[in-house]
Design an enzyme around this catalytic site. Structure first.
Site, short mmCIF file in Angstrom:
data_model
loop_
_atom_site.label_atom_id
_atom_site.label_comp_id
_atom_site.label_asym_id
_atom_site.label_seq_id
_atom_site.Cartn_x
_atom_site.Cartn_y
_atom_site.Cartn_z
N GLU B 124 42.15 27.10 34.75
CA GLU B 124 41.52 26.18 33.79
C GLU B 124 41.89 24.72 34.06
O GLU B 124 41.67 23.86 33.22
CB GLU B 124 41.87 26.56 32.36
CG GLU B 124 41.47 27.99 31.99
CD GLU B 124 39.97 28.22 32.05
OE1 GLU B 124 39.21 27.29 31.74
OE2 GLU B 124 39.57 29.34 32.43
N ASP B 215 33.85 27.70 39.47
CA ASP B 215 33.83 29.15 39.30
C ASP B 215 32.77 29.81 40.18
O ASP B 215 31.62 29.36 40.22
CB ASP B 215 33.49 29.49 37.84
CG ASP B 215 34.55 28.99 36.87
OD1 ASP B 215 35.62 28.54 37.35
OD2 ASP B 215 34.31 29.03 35.67
#
Lengths: 720, 720
Positions: B124, B215
């Site tokens: 993250e 991602d």
């Protein structure tokens, strides 16, 4: 009846190396009169923080102060806070040192006032979220931090009337938000305003807490505040009003608040300091953008509550903004690491002395710069290097063998000293430390002379600052006032300590240091050169050199070599530069042999200069001056500018340090000398600060194809 | 010709506990097709990061994938990156675990692909400035981080085409800024747009570097992206275009960039993550303020470059925003600390298994919540507690004596488990762990049933979320679309997985847990009670209890006591509440004796209820249901709501877990049962999530002056 709790904290500090008269003035105008007024109001309880530096000074100069303070502590009127003894910014120092610094001040406070302090004043309120870990280990229970930090975490004004818990991996800390409103009203607005503000936030349950905590110097030292606080009686009136309203204002210490009030909740503070510092930590150009945005927000009438979403940078970026700050920091870490290693399993008592020097070198003030002098002030930087070199001398003695002590020693090692991903070369002898930057011009960027514990290359480079724009505007406007206007707006005043400061706004394109190799365009003048607005024809100044070291007898020879180029007309002529630097053990001399080779098959006309800097802290002091064996120097001040022709020697004398430096060379040369002077903000306005003197012997050389030219320089250090 | 370097990184991850079909879908729609396209373009080099969780799943389900990947690694087409094996947010876990997690993945990567990874994918991209310390210890050389972080430090767009060095006290890390522009254009805009953007930033010296990293699920799993990437051929077209433009676009890996390009400079990143997460970490009310400010800025046409000065909170405040997140976090730290202590000088090999459980419990996804489910998803929280309890079971076995193993054991200890400045009481037996909060209602807030490794109190409390405003608006507008509109705006879409979700927006005023003591107003209905909109007449629910423990034979008795009050009409009647909780070793039962004393000198009419929660993860599963020995239950789903009268027993059965819970008591009572359902954001839109079932037996009691009333409850756990 609505009631409120009110806690007050006062932080008193002077940096290591500050002038004695500054300490004395602060004592007479703030610390002492504050105490005197406070003594008269036993009902007023508050927290006091004195840094160890200031405490020791007071103990020495005004020993009668301590028992008076102690008396107030004993009767519960003063709660003492602790901190790092030498007021380091805690996040900048190793965890072991955090612990040591705090323990040192706590012990001192306990001895002098018999108070066991569990609250910490956080230097410059620089916060990072893992701090509760080491603070917890040091027995700290609480701290006081700007409410802005809390707002950055998402809390809003009404939620900040109390204290919070925060923690790092289970290590707990209680934190009180300092009211910005109170910071701006005390002591600048009438005391009644503060009382009215307290009334406006008081509540029926009486459970709220308002917190004021700020610099003690606000009560007497800051411009106009002595008049305000004592001549106009602000402080006395304020205390009197508090006593008169004691039925609804409950004066409470931080420790009492922890006992009597539950925490409001849990919060985690991001990397932050007070709002202004977060602006200062950004690059100059970004500060302009930020200021412009700030103006845009004001022009568009931004709702004030959104201010908390608008933020600048954070403390660590001072290390990126100023290589000199990073240099101080890594030099300090080097000292600290050396000490830690040495202390493991070594009980030599002199290590305590070395540790004290390392701690003293962690005093935060010269590591950064905002509107207060800090990094730009040579007298604040000086004690950092001075202490670190003294620590080195102590550690040298412990580490050396008997034989080394007798014969002297010299050692060279490569490492990425300043964490820039390139290796530097550090040569240490029992007389000197020399730090070379092969990656950047093969320059010498730190020169520690151990007998006087001075880094002779402790200079600043001239850079554009965010506030220079303001200076230029003010001068362009011509109608700037000659003195400060308002007490409250200390951050916005444009005051200049002398006229036409904009004439000194020159910015360097390379870091100022020594053994910098220049090839000049034939028409370059001293004026253009000192302004850093000239034609550099070579690619040696800040480009990579190869480096090697070799022992020569007992001496160490550092060889720095670069195959570069020099523009001659429209030709980019290949030139080899080699400088061999010899460092002897037990000798106060540095020998440099320059060898320049024309690698081209045509003759080359070169104008070569070797630039060196000497930072002796005062440009205009009568006891620090130039001299020459061969020439008459008109203006001998270190801040003077001049040229000499056809000489082989120049000297600098610092009678204050008792240090003489001779710079001599074997081939007659011209010599340029000029000061590096910065223009920076200070509490008293924009000021020009002498940073160092630049000396550059230079030679016009005609070099035949594939021929070489040599010269020998010597730097000699001795007594003045 | 202008040229540019271009580096690509892809991060692939699925959380511990995600459903198998989600793994499979991601594999089929993203990981595999991406590899297939990539295999066809050997000229395209890029970095791949797979979390250990995903790697192990692939190895098990599609073992043929690994050798294909390895082949690409070996021929230099793929550079592997490492990370924490179970994708923890590194700043949340102890330094030792950071090291262990990274080493575990690096080792795995080395084994499977023979690549020695030195770059780290930061989960993250949650950054704190001391991270380079532990990363450096783990042998990490570089990471890739959002360009926003760099801008927060004061850098501007044109300065971000390359990489920087950062460091913590001398520990170096190289960091690449990920281009937000590229994150938004790949794969959402035509491939030509990215090529054009690269052209616009290319330079004559070709020294710049553009970085894309994001991602891997963006390439096939995110809404509409499978169609975009593979059916419409975006990925193939993109790779083809890159190859066609290879004369000026130099595809380069991160490691090659470190070799070939110098760092641009030095920077220190503040506490940050990507922009959206910094918003999510703030309290709901502050999110509203932030969104309003954002709108105000847009309405006033703020110059875009100022965006970087506008910021939200930071990761750690999820721990303040959600007590459940803090609970998970402190529970994990407890497991980790117990393990660390046990591993010192103990070589029991089962400790490796325990360590793996602790590491698995550090997977970041359930610790926070943004627009993806995270904390609100029981199936993601379940494995955290499941792993921690399994680790406990392993460690129990090691720590216990032979006698304790034979006879069972039970132990009680007080500590500030959750770092809230108050002590909790933790009772551990060989069958269960019970966590009590004396400070808050004497409630039982964690109940670990070791034979099934489940925390039966793993529920969420219903809270207002920042995005509920948006939900209400959309429903009020009535014209909200039934499906997602645009691929790119995943953060802004208002999609609802069912109608009228606003009817479920009830917010609790206390944390949902067990043994919560209510006194109700006579007119309270189940409907009002389950909506938390009712009259609570007592002050017991979340107020402090005294706590004591005593051994009774081999059992442990926890006594929780409070002298509180209950409003009866206009009287605030003093009432003493006492609950004695008995925990036996080797027995799967919890006995609770309630004693209520009327301390008043008048008779009191009380309506008392003891609330308990049971979190069995699925409200509508046919294999999880209610049953009763005494009454016919109409709707036995755990998500059902209902009342029963005059009973002494209710049971819950979870056939999936093989777990039966009987709750029985000695005085006939009414029973209320209802589910706690939250309304949260997910990738697929707003959704209702079953969190737990609340059971509350309740009694109407007439208590004479100074008389007491008692009842005994038993919780029994067994096989279903």
């Amino acid at each position: 009846m609505k009631r409120i709790n009110f806690a007050i904290g006062v932080h008193n500090h002077q940096p290591v190396g500050n002038f004695d008269h500054v300490f004395e003035e602060a004592y007479q105008k703030a610390y002492l009169p504050f105490l005197k007024v406070h003594e008269k109001y036993p009902q007023i309880k508050l927290a006091q923080h004195y840094t160890g530096i200031l405490f020791e000074w007071i103990e020495k100069q005004h020993p009668e102060f301590i028992p008076r303070l102690r008396k107030m502590v004993v009767r519960g009127q003063v709660e003492m806070m602790t901190g790092g003894f030498y007021e380091p910014i805690l996040i900048t120092i190793p965890d072991e040192d955090k612990l040591g610094q705090i323990q040192a001040l706590s012990k001192y406070v306990k001895q002098k006032t018999s108070y066991h302090a569990t609250g910490i004043w956080l230097a410059e309120r620089v916060w990072e979220p893992d701090l509760p870990g080491p603070l917890n280990r040091a027995g700290i229970q609480y701290s006081v931090i700007d409410d802005a930090h809390f707002k950055y975490a998402g809390l809003r004004e009404p939620q900040l009337l109390g204290y919070y818990i925060t923690e790092h991996q289970g290590a707990l800390l209680k934190i009180f938000p300092i009211s910005e409103k109170l910071r701006y009203s005390m002591p600048f607005r009438p005391p009644e305003d503060t009382i009215e503000y307290l009334r406006s936030i008081a509540s029926e349950d009486g459970a709220r807490l308002a917190v004021f905590a700020d610099d003690g110097e606000k009560f007497g030292v800051w411009p106009h505040t002595y008049e305000q606080c004592y001549e106009n009686g602000w402080l006395e009136n304020f205390f009197r009003l508090l006593v008169e309203n004691a039925d609804w204002i409950n004066i409470i210490t931080f420790s009492e608040a922890l006992q009597q009030l539950p925490p409001i909740g849990r919060v985690y503070l991001p990397t932050a300091s007070y709002r202004e510092m977060m602006e200062w930590a950004m690059p100059a150009q970004t500060i302009h953008k930020y200021e412009d945005f700030d103006k845009w927000l004001k022009d568009n009438h931004m709702p004030a509550e959104n201010r908390v979403f608008v933020r600048g940078g954070f403390w660590r970026n001072f290390l990126a903004k100023y290589p000199e700050s990073n240099h101080l920091h890594k030099r300090m870490l080097r000292g600290s690491a050396r000490l830690q290693k040495l202390m493991k399993g070594n009980s030599d008592r002199s290590l305590q002395k070395a540790r004290n020097h390392v701690y003293a070198a962690q005093c935060n003030c010269p590591y950064w710069h905002g509107v207060f002098g800090g990094l730009y002030l040579p007298n604040l930087r000086f004690p950092i290097y001075n202490n670190l070199i003294q620590a080195d001398v102590v550690m040298d003695k412990i580490e050396r063998t008997a034989n080394e002590k007798k014969n002297g020693w010299v050692h060279a090692g490569s490492m990425d000293f300043d964490s820039d991903a390139y290796e530097e070369l550090i040569v240490e002898s029992d007389r000197m430390n020399l730090f070379f930057a092969p990656q950047s011009g093969g320059a010498l960027f730190e020169l520690d002379y151990k007998p006087r514990a001075i880094n002779l290359l402790d200079t600043m480079t001239r850079r554009e600052e965010g506030y220079h724009r303001k200076l230029r505007q003010a001068i362009a406007d011509k109608d700037h006032p000659a003195a400060a206007v308002e007490v409250a707006s200390i951050h916005d005043i444009v005051v200049m300590k002398e006229d036409n400061l904009d004439q000194y706004l020159h910015f360097d394109w390379y870091r100022r240091s020594s053994l910098i190799d220049h090839f000049l365009h034939p028409y370059v003048t001293l004026d253009a050169f000192q302004k850093a607005e000239y034609g550099e024809q070579g690619d040696f100044v800040n480009q990579p050199y190869q480096v090697g070291t070799a022992k020569k007898g007992r001496a160490m020879v550092v060889s720095l070599k670069r195959d570069g180029h020099v523009w001659i007309g429209d030709r980019f002529v290949p030139i080899r530069m080699r400088k061999d630097v010899t460092i002897h053990p037990k000798k106060d001399v540095i020998e440099v042999q320059y060898t320049i080779v024309n690698l081209d098959n045509r003759e080359a006309e070169l104008w070569f200069g070797s630039e060196s800097a000497f930072a002796l802290m005062a440009g205009d002091a009568p006891d620090r001056y130039y001299f020459s064996k061969q020439a008459k120097i008109k203006d001998t001040r270190l801040a003077s500018l001049g040229t000499l022709e056809n000489i082989q020697h120049i000297g600098l004398c610092d009678e204050w340090l008792g240090l003489k430096i001779d710079l001599e060379w074997d081939k007659p040369a011209g010599l340029w000398r000029f000061p590096i002077e910065t223009v920076s903000m200070s509490e008293a306005g924009f000021e020009r600060v002498y940073q160092c003197s630049i000396l550059m012997p230079h030679w016009r050389i005609t070099l035949k194809a594939n021929k070489e030219w040599k010269t020998n320089l010597r730097f000699l250090f001795g007594k003045c």
